[in-house]
Each structure stands twice: as structure tokens, then as C-alpha cells.
Design a protein around this motif. Structure first.
Motif, PDB file in Angstrom:
ATOM      1  N   VAL A 229       1.000  -1.085  -0.107  1.00  0.00           N
ATOM      2  CA  VAL A 229       0.001  -0.039  -0.044  1.00  0.00           C
ATOM      3  C   VAL A 229       0.919   1.183  -0.104  1.00  0.00           C
ATOM      4  O   VAL A 229       0.609   2.155  -0.649  1.00  0.00           O
ATOM      5  CB  VAL A 229      -0.930  -0.061   1.151  1.00  0.00           C
ATOM      6  CG1 VAL A 229      -1.627   1.366   1.507  1.00  0.00           C
ATOM      7  CG2 VAL A 229      -1.921  -1.121   1.081  1.00  0.00           C
ATOM      8  N   VAL A 230       1.834   1.206   1.060  1.00  0.00           N
ATOM      9  CA  VAL A 230       2.768   2.618   0.885  1.00  0.00           C
ATOM     10  C   VAL A 230       3.540   2.644  -0.210  1.00  0.00           C
ATOM     11  O   VAL A 230       3.564   3.882  -0.820  1.00  0.00           O
ATOM     12  CB  VAL A 230       3.697   2.350   2.292  1.00  0.00           C
ATOM     13  CG1 VAL A 230       4.673   3.450   2.225  1.00  0.00           C
ATOM     14  CG2 VAL A 230       2.954   2.410   3.451  1.00  0.00           C
ATOM     15  N   ARG A 236       2.465   6.372  -7.165  1.00  0.00           N
ATOM     16  CA  ARG A 236       1.410   7.103  -7.771  1.00  0.00           C
ATOM     17  C   ARG A 236       1.776   8.624  -7.684  1.00  0.00           C
ATOM     18  O   ARG A 236       1.651   9.473  -8.520  1.00  0.00           O
ATOM     19  CB  ARG A 236       0.033   6.952  -7.477  1.00  0.00           C
ATOM     20  CG  ARG A 236      -0.944   7.557  -8.077  1.00  0.00           C
ATOM     21  CD  ARG A 236      -2.196   7.020  -7.471  1.00  0.00           C
ATOM     22  NE  ARG A 236      -2.578   7.398  -5.912  1.00  0.00           N
ATOM     23  CZ  ARG A 236      -3.529   6.956  -5.501  1.00  0.00           C
ATOM     24  NH1 ARG A 236      -4.396   6.661  -5.773  1.00  0.00           N
ATOM     25  NH2 ARG A 236      -3.414   7.401  -4.017  1.00  0.00           N
ATOM     26  N   THR A 237       2.220   8.891  -6.383  1.00  0.00           N
ATOM     27  CA  THR A 237       2.568  10.358  -6.135  1.00  0.00           C
ATOM     28  C   THR A 237       3.839  10.904  -6.739  1.00  0.00           C
ATOM     29  O   THR A 237       3.888  11.878  -7.346  1.00  0.00           O
ATOM     30  CB  THR A 237       2.589  10.559  -4.686  1.00  0.00           C
ATOM     31  OG1 THR A 237       1.582  10.090  -3.927  1.00  0.00           O
ATOM     32  CG2 THR A 237       2.777  12.082  -4.248  1.00  0.00           C
ATOM     33  N   ASP A 245       9.131   1.521 -11.091  1.00  0.00           N
ATOM     34  CA  ASP A 245       9.695   0.236 -11.197  1.00  0.00           C
ATOM     35  C   ASP A 245      10.314  -0.517  -9.920  1.00  0.00           C
ATOM     36  O   ASP A 245      10.018  -1.574  -9.641  1.00  0.00           O
ATOM     37  CB  ASP A 245      10.792   0.200 -12.126  1.00  0.00           C
ATOM     38  CG  ASP A 245      10.302   0.467 -13.657  1.00  0.00           C
ATOM     39  OD1 ASP A 245       9.021   0.201 -13.962  1.00  0.00           O
ATOM     40  OD2 ASP A 245      11.095   0.750 -14.458  1.00  0.00           O
ATOM     41  N   ARG A 246      11.034   0.456  -9.000  1.00  0.00           N
ATOM     42  CA  ARG A 246      11.596  -0.112  -7.951  1.00  0.00           C
ATOM     43  C   ARG A 246      10.355  -0.431  -6.942  1.00  0.00           C
ATOM     44  O   ARG A 246      10.554  -1.659  -6.275  1.00  0.00           O
ATOM     45  CB  ARG A 246      12.498   0.969  -7.430  1.00  0.00           C
ATOM     46  CG  ARG A 246      13.872   1.071  -8.236  1.00  0.00           C
ATOM     47  CD  ARG A 246      14.755   1.952  -7.381  1.00  0.00           C
ATOM     48  NE  ARG A 246      14.325   3.088  -6.804  1.00  0.00           N
ATOM     49  CZ  ARG A 246      14.317   4.491  -7.499  1.00  0.00           C
ATOM     50  NH1 ARG A 246      15.003   4.301  -8.713  1.00  0.00           N
ATOM     51  NH2 ARG A 246      14.133   5.584  -7.155  1.00  0.00           N
ATOM     52  N   ALA A 247       9.405   0.444  -7.078  1.00  0.00           N
ATOM     53  CA  ALA A 247       8.552   0.077  -6.127  1.00  0.00           C
ATOM     54  C   ALA A 247       7.623  -1.288  -6.425  1.00  0.00           C
ATOM     55  O   ALA A 247       7.187  -1.984  -5.621  1.00  0.00           O
ATOM     56  CB  ALA A 247       7.208   1.348  -6.163  1.00  0.00           C
TER      57      ALA A 247
END
Length: 408
Positions: A229-230, A236-237, A245-247
Motif C-alpha cells: 500500500v505504501v 503514484r505520487t 519500477d523499484r516500487a
């Protein structure tokens, strides 16, 4: 009248009857040797009933006899799926060998009662069946078919009407005797005090294991979902393709780890023989720190001592405690600066997690100082099971979690 006919429809009535008749085999075999079964007198029947008692008492001293009798009682004295009886309670009959002289004594009393009751039921069965045959012969004009207590004479059809009454009395007697023996079996073949304590300890262990599994799922899946979620919100922000990509990579990695934990827990719940994957320990804490950092948190870790030589249970539980602590930080305070201290002393392991309070922390239940969330409750439970303690409190503008675990 209908209640008298109900035993005829229960399969357990006939299995109990057979169980009683099997008990009569021993005295009848003894009677064939002495004094014989040729027109025995009442005194002979008393001797026939007394002769097997020393034999069955000696047999009851063999530990495995109790298991054999318990299995027979479970199978034949209590209704199973084949019996159309609703609401019958569990048998409550043990099926383990005798572990004490008390067990042997109760088994001996049970065998004596089974032999004597079986002999009585066998005699009643034989006499009533003989009387039914005699009445059948009398109705057909030949009353000398059998030699019951009462001889029937004549050729009246009224005798035919008495036959069902005799059979009903026979079945009812067998059903009553079987019901009494079933109650006696619960008393004499029921679990001993030692067996009850062992069963209670086993159930307690199962409950503790289920609670541990519940905590494992809460910590592992909660951590993975919180990170997802984080990181999804941060990606998105940020509107940065490289950060996105890292997320996504971090989300994929944590999701795979959570699936592995879920599969291991499901294997444990199903009691499968296939070995489950190894639970992570504190030596793998770097993965947790990397996951938190990939979510935007700044984690400064300070480790004093060697983590590789920690006892297995302490190391594994400390890993889960740290995982839950970082999850709580990300869930309630967001990607903030986190200070982590791990100190390994000679006899203690100390964990300290410190993070600044976010503006929304009171809404999440962490900034109030109560420390009553389910995550903190799980941390305290883990620490208590290991003989340690966990404290969570507000320290100025920071939230502080301190865990102290003994190594012995």
C-alpha cells in the motif's frame, strides 16, 4: 408401545447384544471342561460363573488387554455412522494400554462384569428362544420341539401371537443390558487421570500452535500488504517511472515472501508430511530493512553483538517482532525516519525501534500512548512466551518500542 419398538431399529442394539454374547464364550468353554453342560444344576451354573474369574483377572494384568477391550467397546457398544441414533455423545472410552495398577484393576473389574453379564444374557437368550420355538411347535401341533422353562401343549393358534411378545422382551432385555454395559464401559475403560492430563496438555499445545500460526499470518501478510500500500501510493505520487519500477519490484518480492509464509502455514494446518520452509530469523533482518527503505522510510540500524549465535526460538521470534514493529511504523506514521538498535548481550537481547509521531498517529491508535493495537498485542505475546517483556510508549515527539528477551 412405540418406544419399546425403537431398539429394534437401532443397529447398536445388535452390536451390543453380540458384544455381550462374546463375553459368555469364556465361561461356556470352562464349563465344557468342568462340570460339563449336560443338564447342569443351579449349583453347577454358580460354579460355571465363578470359574473364569481368576483367569480374566490374570489376563487383565497384561497392559495391551485394556487397549483391546477399549477398541471393542468403541466399535460395538457405541453407535457409529451406521446407527440411526441422533445426539449420542462421544464414547469417552480409552484405547491405550494400561499404564498403572489402577488401570489394570479397572480392566479386571470390567472383564469380570463382561463375563458375568454376558453369561446371564446368553442364558436368557437361549431360554427365550427355546420358549419361542416351543410355542411355534405347539401352534403346529408338536410342542416338544424345545425344552424351555414352560412346556406348551395343544395346537392353538394363540401361541403364534405370543411369539412376537417373547422376541420383543428378548430384544428389550438385550438393549437394556447393552445400555448398562455402555455406561459401565465409560467408567471402567474411560481415560485415567494421567490420560486426561496428557490430553489436556496436547489440546493446550494445539491451541498455542494455532495462536502462533495466527500471529505468523498477521505479521507476515500484514507487513507485505502494508508495504504494498505504501509503495503503491508513493509510486503514484512520485510519477517517476524509475521509482515506480523499484516500487513494483519491492511489492513483487514481498508478495512472494508472504505467499511462501502462507504456504508454510497451510502445510502446518493440514498436518502434511511434506516439510515446510524454514522460518526466517533475525540474521535475515536486512530484508526487512531493505523493504522499509524501498517504501521511502529512512532506517538507521545499529547492531551490537553477533546475531548468528542467537538461540533459534529467540532469533525467529525477534525477527517477527521487528517485522511487526516496522509494519506499525509504515502503517501509522508513514515513510518516516526510523532508528533501530539491536543489542546482543551475554544473557539478553534488546530491540529498540524509535520513530517520530505523524500528525495522523492518534487516529491510528499509536499516538495515544495506550499501545493497545493488535500488532503491539502480538509483540507483547511473543515476548511473554519467551520470558521477556515489551514496552511501547510515547517519548516526547517520538514513539518508542523496547523489547527485552532472555537468551536462556
Amino acid at each position: 408401545m412405540l418406544s419399546l419398538l425403537l431398539p429394534l431399529t437401532h443397529a447398536v442394539t445388535y452390536t451390543r447384544w453380540l458384544h455381550l454374547l462374546v463375553g459368555a464364550i469364556v465361561p461356556i468353554v470352562c464349563a465344557m471342561v468342568f462340570p460339563g453342560l449336560s443338564s447342569p444344576s443351579p449349583g453347577d451354573w454358580a460354579l460355571i460363573a465363578a470359574l473364569p474369574v481368576p483367569v480374566v483377572l490374570a489376563v487383565a494384568m497384561v497392559p495391551s488387554v485394556r487397549r483391546a477391550e477399549g477398541l471393542q467397546a468403541r466399535l460395538m457398544l457405541f453407535p457409529g455412522p451406521h446407527a440411526r441414533v441422533k445426539g449420542d455423545e462421544q464414547p469417552g472410552v480409552s484405547a491405550v494400554p494400561s499404564a498403572s495398577w489402577s488401570d489394570r484393576a479397572r480392566t479386571g473389574v470390567w472383564l469380570v462384569l463382561r463375563v458375568e453379564t454376558g453369561l446371564a444374557v446368553a442364558l436368557v437368550t437361549e431360554r427365550l428362544m427355546a420358549l419361542a420355538l416351543s410355542l411355534t411347535g405347539a401352534a403346529a401341533g408338536d410342542p416338544g420341539v424345545a425344552d424351555p422353562w414352560v412346556r406348551a401343549s395343544g395346537g392353538s393358534w394363540v401361541y403364534v401371537l405370543l411369539i412376537p411378545v417373547l422376541l420383543l422382551v428378548l430384544v428389550t432385555t438385550a438393549a437394556g443390558a447393552g445400555a448398562v454395559m455402555a455406561q459401565v464401559a465409560r467408567r471402567l475403560l474411560g481415560p485415567s487421570v494421567r490420560e486426561r492430563l496428557s490430553e489436556l496438555e496436547e489440546r493446550t499445545e494445539q491451541l498455542l500452535e494455532r495462536n502462533r500460526i495466527a500471529r505468523e499470518l498477521h505479521d507476515s501478510l500484514g507487513h507485505a500488504l502494508t508495504l504494498a500500500v505504501v509503495q503503491a501510493a508513493a509510486a503514484r505520487t512520485a510519477a517517476d517511472p524509475q521509482f515506480t519500477d523499484r516500487a513494483l519490484e519491492a511489492i513483487e518480492e514481498r508478495s512472494r515472501a508472504a505467499l511462501d509464509d502462507l504456504e508454510r502455514v497451510l502445510f502446518a494446518l493440514r498436518e502434511t508430511r511434506q516439510p515446510a520452509s524454514t522460518r526466517p530469523d533475525l540474521g535475515e533482518a536486512g530484508r526487512l530493512l531493505d523493504s522499509a527503505r524501498s517504501s521511502g522510510a529512512q532506517v538507521d540500524a545499529e547492531v551490537t553483538g553477533t546475531l548468528e549465535h542467537l538461540p533459534g526460538p529467540v532469533s525467529r521470534e525477534a525477527y517477527r517482532i521487528l517485522q511487526e514493529a516496522l509494519t506499525n511504523v509504515l502503517r501509522h506514521a508513514g515513510p518516516v525516519h526510523v532508528g533501530l538498535r539491536i543489542v546482543v548481550e551475554q544473557a539478553r537481547l534488546r530491540l529498540e525501534v524509535r520513530n517520530p509521531l505523524a500528525a495522523a498517529a492518534p487516529l491510528a491508535g499509536t499516538g495515544s500512548g495506550s499501545g493497545s493495537g493488535s500488532g503491539l498485542r502480538g509483540i507483547r505475546e511473543r515476548a511473554t512466551l519467551l520470558g521477556g517483556e515489551a514496552r511501547a510508549e510515547q517519548d516526547g515527539n517520538h514513539w518508542l518500542l523496547h523489547v527485552d528477551l532472555p537468551l536462556r
